[in-house]
Write an enzyme that holds these catalytic residues in place. Structure first.
Site, PDB file in Angstrom:
ATOM      1  N   LYS A  25       3.036   0.771   2.720  1.00 30.85           N
ATOM      2  CA  LYS A  25       2.783   1.872   3.652  1.00 30.85           C
ATOM      3  C   LYS A  25       3.959   1.951   4.616  1.00 30.85           C
ATOM      4  CE  LYS A  25      -0.941   3.422   6.778  1.00 30.85           C
ATOM      5  NZ  LYS A  25      -2.284   3.074   7.316  1.00 30.85           N
ATOM      6  N   SER A  47      -5.686   6.620   6.499  1.00 32.56           N
ATOM      7  CA  SER A  47      -4.312   7.059   6.617  1.00 32.56           C
ATOM      8  C   SER A  47      -3.402   6.529   5.511  1.00 32.56           C
ATOM      9  CB  SER A  47      -3.745   6.628   7.972  1.00 32.56           C
ATOM     10  OG  SER A  47      -3.752   5.214   8.091  1.00 32.56           O
ATOM     11  N   SER A  60      -8.678   2.906   7.104  1.00 28.01           N
ATOM     12  CA  SER A  60      -7.533   3.491   6.400  1.00 28.01           C
ATOM     13  C   SER A  60      -7.118   2.815   5.105  1.00 28.01           C
ATOM     14  CB  SER A  60      -6.323   3.544   7.327  1.00 28.01           C
ATOM     15  OG  SER A  60      -6.436   4.676   8.135  1.00 28.01           O
TER      16      SER A  60
HETATM   17  N1  GLN Z   1      -9.520   7.608  10.667  1.00 24.23           N
HETATM   18  C1  GLN Z   1      -9.427   6.585  11.671  1.00 24.23           C
HETATM   19  C2  GLN Z   1      -8.528   7.026  12.798  1.00 24.23           C
HETATM   20  O1  GLN Z   1      -7.984   8.061  12.696  1.00 24.23           O
HETATM   21  C3  GLN Z   1      -8.905   5.303  11.079  1.00 24.23           C
HETATM   22  C4  GLN Z   1      -7.450   5.296  10.843  1.00 24.23           C
HETATM   23  C5  GLN Z   1      -6.938   3.979  10.378  1.00 24.23           C
HETATM   24  O2  GLN Z   1      -7.695   3.115   9.924  1.00 24.23           O
HETATM   25  N2  GLN Z   1      -5.643   3.786  10.543  1.00 24.23           N
HETATM   26  O3  GLN Z   1      -8.366   6.366  13.753  1.00 24.23           O
END
Ligand code: GLN
Length: 487
Positions: A79, A154, A178
């Site tokens: 990532k 994400s 994510s």
């Molecule tokens: N969707 C969640 C957020 O926007 C989790 C994102 C993540 O785990 N990086 O914070």
């Protein structure tokens, strides 16, 4: 069978026994990535030359009779919020420009030392904020099973790359879901480890008390293999826990007599039919295997986790993102009249809308006049959530729950109501608030051909056993296929 279709352990075995070279494996994976990328956009950077060089070196070391490690010659995608020395690292944001970190994230250092070969850096929601991979400054990634749909986020690029066969495994980060949510949307396995098990050094911070790095793969045993490399104490990360050398040898768990919890409060919430069906099916399989289904209660989680998570995550995000000031990293402007104008211009041009709104919200939530009422209150509720889970794990060995209430949405079908997007994280983010491990596992395909995942949550440090239960489930449910990737 093409080499890119091999799972991690078969690929590593093939290289080690010289059935094929690391370079041949890399080139097969690269060709697959090049073919699918126009449809998926899973990668921000493809490290063609650096990757081929690493593969060549792995072959040379093997030829000399050296053992360069358990992941020797296996291509990986990281990532793009994981720092890679000398390789552009963007966090999906324009504000970093083409910043090349002067150091490696510990997780990459560990994988590389174990012999892994870098194929590329994966797309993500900007600074890992989101659940669609649509807030990236580099444009959206698409779901390899249906390119009109989102891959989740994400870590959407990391999940899509594994699902479409670019690489046998990848790394993502999980602050509130994510890893688990895109794993489920893309039909692969994904583990969010216990907080403190995997180093955060060199991981571009979003919510530091919630962030945790973990792997994606197409078999559960491959997650074991990666965790065996990653689960190390790191003195450079003060939240890395000492003395937790967990056992990641893959041993299918005997489910006889195991207590599997279902959350009472979640029963009343609506799930799309394929997810509800999968819950019923997996429950039945667990019972057939001798597990006992018990009910656990998480009333505070059900009611307050979403709002408290976002209060904490946004507060931490606003603090973490202060460092992007046009001086220390990436993008800058040369003709500003004074430092204030420089900050304003760099930050207003460099950050996207989701990041800006979270910085503003985080600033408000932590203002001295409000912080007791919001940020501090949310951290108190967080303690109650951890206690509630601890109690649930007195009654159950593991909890079975959905990852999301719905299958992946169409790309660009942006919900006007941001809160609705946030609420869809209800099943994933409490796990981060309590620092627990969560496994997103593949259960099968919906009638429309989309993968359906579910989640298993365990007590802190049960990561190895959670994966062992995953092995048993994989044997019962079958492993996922490689997606067509729009071809
Ligand atoms: N969707 C969640 C957020 O926007 C989790 C994102 C993540 O785990 N990086 O914070």
């Amino acid at each position: 069978m093409e080499l890119y279709e091999l799972n991690l352990r078969s690929a590593a075995e093939g290289v080690r026994t010289k059935k094929f070279s690391a370079l041949e494996l890399f080139d097969s994976c690269l060709a697959r990535a090049v073919a699918c990328e126009p449809n998926l956009s899973a990668l921000i950077t493809t490290t063609v030359e650096a990757g081929r060089e690493m593969a060549r070196r792995a072959d040379e070391r093997l030829a000399k009779g050296e053992d360069p490690g358990p992941l020797t010659g296996v291509p990986v995608v990281l990532k793009d919020n994981l720092c890679t020395k000398g390789v552009r690292t963007t966090a999906g944001s324009a504000i970093l420009g083409d910043w090349k970190p002067p150091y490696d994230a510990t997780v990459w250092e560990l994988l590389r030392d174990a012999g892994a070969v870098l194929l590329g850096k994966a797309n993500l929601d900007e600074f890992a904020m989101g659940n669609t991979c649509g807030s990236s400054a580099f444009g959206p990634t698409r779901n390899p099973w249906d390119t009109t749909r989102v891959p989740g986020g994400s870590s959407g690029g990391s999940a899509a790359a594994v699902s479409a066969g670019y690489v046998p495994f990848s790394l993502g980060s999980d602050t509130g879901g994510s890893i688990r949510q895109p794993a489920s949307y893309c039909g692969v396995y994904g583990l969010k480890p216990t907080y403190g098990l995997v180093s955060r050094y060199g991981v571009i911070s979003y919510g530091s008390s919630l962030d945790q790095v973990g792997p994606f793969a197409r078999t559960v045993g491959d997650l074991h293999a990666v965790m065996g490399v990653l689960a190390r104490h790191d003195p450079r990360d003060s939240s890395s826990v000492r003395g937790k050398g967990l056992d990641f040898s893959p041993v299918p768990e005997d489910l006889k007599g195991k207590r599997v919890g279902l959350v009472r409060e979640f029963q009343g919430f609506t799930l799309e039919a394929p997810i509800a069906d999968a819950m019923a099916r997996v429950r039945g399989l667990l019972e057939d295997a001798g597990a006992e289904i018990v009910e656990v209660e998480l009333p505070i989680v059900a009611r307050y986790a979403v709002s408290c998570y976002y209060a904490i995550a946004m507060s931490e995000a606003h603090t973490n993102l202060e460092r992007y000031d046009g001086v220390r990293y990436g993008r800058t402007v040369d003709d500003a009249e004074g430092i204030k104008e420089m900050f304003e211009r760099v930050r207003s041009q460099g950050f996207g809308i989701e990041v800006k709104s979270r910085i503003i919200a985080g600033t408000c939530l932590t203002e001295p006049v409000r912080s007791e009422e919001y940020y501090v209150a949310a951290t108190k509720v967080r303690t109650l959530i951890a206690q509630e889970f601890a109690k649930a794990f007195d009654a159950a060995d593991f909890i079975l729950q959905p990852v999301t209430p719905a299958l992946p949405a169409p790309v660009g079908g942006v919900d006007e109501d941001a809160m609705k997007g946030y609420e869809s994280d209800l099943y994933t983010l409490p796990v981060n608030m309590a620092g627990l491990p969560g496994l997103s596992f593949f259960t099968g395909y919906s009638p429309s051909g989309l993968p359906v995942g579910l989640q298993l949550v365990g007590p802190r440090w049960s990561d190895g056993r959670l994966l062992n239960v995953g092995l048993t489930l994989e044997a019962m449910l079958g492993s996922p296929r490689i997606a067509k990737g729009g071809l």
